[in-house]
Design a protein around this motif. Structure first.
Motif, short mmCIF file in Angstrom:
data_model
loop_
_atom_site.label_atom_id
_atom_site.label_comp_id
_atom_site.label_asym_id
_atom_site.label_seq_id
_atom_site.Cartn_x
_atom_site.Cartn_y
_atom_site.Cartn_z
N UNK A 164 -2.91 -4.97 -1.96
CA UNK A 164 -3.06 -6.03 -0.96
C UNK A 164 -4.22 -5.71 -0.02
N UNK A 165 -4.38 -4.43 0.35
CA UNK A 165 -5.51 -4.03 1.19
C UNK A 165 -6.83 -4.44 0.55
N UNK A 166 -6.99 -4.14 -0.74
CA UNK A 166 -8.22 -4.51 -1.44
C UNK A 166 -8.46 -6.01 -1.34
N UNK A 167 -7.40 -6.79 -1.56
CA UNK A 167 -7.56 -8.24 -1.52
C UNK A 167 -7.91 -8.74 -0.12
N UNK A 168 -7.39 -8.08 0.91
CA UNK A 168 -7.78 -8.41 2.29
C UNK A 168 -9.27 -8.09 2.49
N UNK A 169 -9.70 -6.94 2.01
CA UNK A 169 -11.11 -6.55 2.19
C UNK A 169 -12.04 -7.49 1.44
N UNK A 182 -0.33 -11.76 -0.16
CA UNK A 182 -1.76 -11.72 0.14
C UNK A 182 -2.10 -12.63 1.33
N UNK A 183 -1.53 -13.80 1.34
CA UNK A 183 -1.80 -14.74 2.43
C UNK A 183 -1.29 -14.21 3.76
N UNK A 194 -1.42 -2.05 13.51
CA UNK A 194 -0.69 -3.27 13.21
C UNK A 194 -0.13 -3.11 11.81
N UNK A 195 1.20 -2.96 11.71
CA UNK A 195 1.88 -2.78 10.42
C UNK A 195 2.45 -4.13 10.00
N UNK A 196 2.04 -4.63 8.84
CA UNK A 196 2.28 -6.01 8.44
C UNK A 196 3.63 -6.17 7.73
N UNK A 197 4.42 -7.12 8.17
CA UNK A 197 5.69 -7.48 7.53
C UNK A 197 5.46 -8.76 6.73
N UNK A 198 5.01 -8.59 5.47
CA UNK A 198 4.71 -9.75 4.64
C UNK A 198 5.97 -10.20 3.89
N UNK A 199 5.95 -11.45 3.44
CA UNK A 199 7.08 -11.99 2.69
C UNK A 199 7.12 -11.38 1.29
N UNK A 200 8.34 -11.10 0.83
CA UNK A 200 8.53 -10.40 -0.43
C UNK A 200 8.79 -11.36 -1.58
N UNK A 201 8.27 -11.00 -2.75
CA UNK A 201 8.61 -11.68 -4.00
C UNK A 201 9.93 -11.10 -4.51
N UNK A 242 4.34 -20.18 7.63
CA UNK A 242 5.47 -19.36 7.23
C UNK A 242 5.76 -18.24 8.24
N UNK A 243 6.91 -17.61 8.09
CA UNK A 243 7.30 -16.53 9.01
C UNK A 243 6.57 -15.24 8.63
N UNK A 244 5.62 -14.86 9.47
CA UNK A 244 4.87 -13.62 9.27
C UNK A 244 5.01 -12.79 10.54
#
Length: 310
Positions: A171-176, A128-129, A112-119, A57-59
């Protein structure tokens, strides 16, 4: 939940604070962000650029580095994950661009500032992915052979920090947790995680999260309400949790601190509370005294210093 009627007679599937979803699938955001996005910039202290983490996907991500860095100078690496109820916001939004720029310049980190896909167009777990993919991409520079020269030349991957606000903190917690379960590349150490006004369920916002995550485990879903086994595997050494006295998520931030302690996780966790303030006040009014105090404490944390009480 029963459909409701909008003012113009269209049938809605749901109504939430950040968006409406119409019967034909159209999404209407209450706070559209597109016009508030800014390009990467170059100034006297900070340079930034946009990078593609993956195309399918586009990340995407925005990478920041301070100017005046010596050829052999190594700086901590910051992974920043923006908030916005999983459905609005952007790493390219002016507020987040300026906020990460300031953190980076003050703390002297590579960010690194993350541009994640939005719901809801991209149902959870896309966010999260994407955040995990961006984190792995960043950590993949630890051997000096990654695709980005700034991270190769200046990143100190023995001093990695993860931070975000609201949904971004979740999301940070889930990454950790993923880092704790999957392990880290050789030479990588996540020194700390800072969660600003984190969302961990237990409020009316849960209805929106469950809607955005069609395949879920209910209110006990581990991404929503972290279980002890996940908390015990949080893959960093110290955690700083910011809460605000008038924030409806305050109790969940305090709950996270206590559950993290009880889980058997071996790190240290600290809470900083700002009295008289509401949710993400540091983003909404960044020049107020307590927002500046929050920023100072976050900068101290990123520098590896002790953080005083508010």
């Amino acid at each position: 939940m029963e459909p409701t009627k909008s003012d113009n007679g269209d049938v809605l599937h749901e109504f939430f604070p950040f968006f409406k979803v119409y019967k034909d699938g159209r999404v209407e955001r209450m706070m559209p962000m597109e016009k508030l996005k800014v390009p990467p910039s170059e100034d006297a202290e900070v340079r930034s650029k946009d990078v593609t983490i993956s195309t399918e996907p586009a990340v995407l991500a925005r990478v920041f580095a301070p100017r005046g860095t010596g050829p052999a100078e190594r700086l901590p690496v910051l992974i920043y994950i923006h908030g916005g109820g999983f459905s609005i916001g952007s790493a390219f939004h002016r507020v987040y661009h300026e906020y990460v720029s300031l953190l980076m310049a003050r703390a002297r980190v590579v960010a690194v500032s993350v541009e994640y896909r939005l719901a809801p167009e991209n149902p959870i777990p896309a966010c999260y992915d994407d955040a995990w993919a961006a984190t792995r991409w960043a950590l993949g520079h630890a051997d000096g052979n990654g695709p980005d020269p700034w991270l190769n030349e200046h990143g100190d991957f023995g001093r990695v920090y993860i931070t975000g606000d609201s949904a971004g903190a979740n999301i940070c917690h889930n990454v950790a947790v993923r880092a704790g379960w999957a392990g880290l590349p050789a030479g990588v150490r996540i020194a700390g995680m800072a969660l600003v006004h984190p969302y961990f369920g237990g409020t009316d916002d849960d209805k929106m999260w469950l809607y955005m995550c069609p395949e879920n485990g209910g209110l006990a879903d581990p991404r929503l309400k972290p279980p002890p086994e996940d908390l015990a595997r949080v893959g960093c050494e110290k955690v700083l949790v910011f809460v605000a006295q008038k924030d409806h998520l305050r109790g969940r931030g305090l709950w996270y601190r206590e559950e993290l302690k009880r889980s058997g996780w071996g790190g240290s966790v600290e809470v900083v509370e700002h009295e008289g303030e509401s949710h993400v006040f540091h983003i909404l009014k960044p020049q107020c005294d307590k927002a500046l105090d929050l920023k100072d404490k976050l900068v101290d944390f990123l520098r590896g210093n002790a953080v005083g009480k508010a």
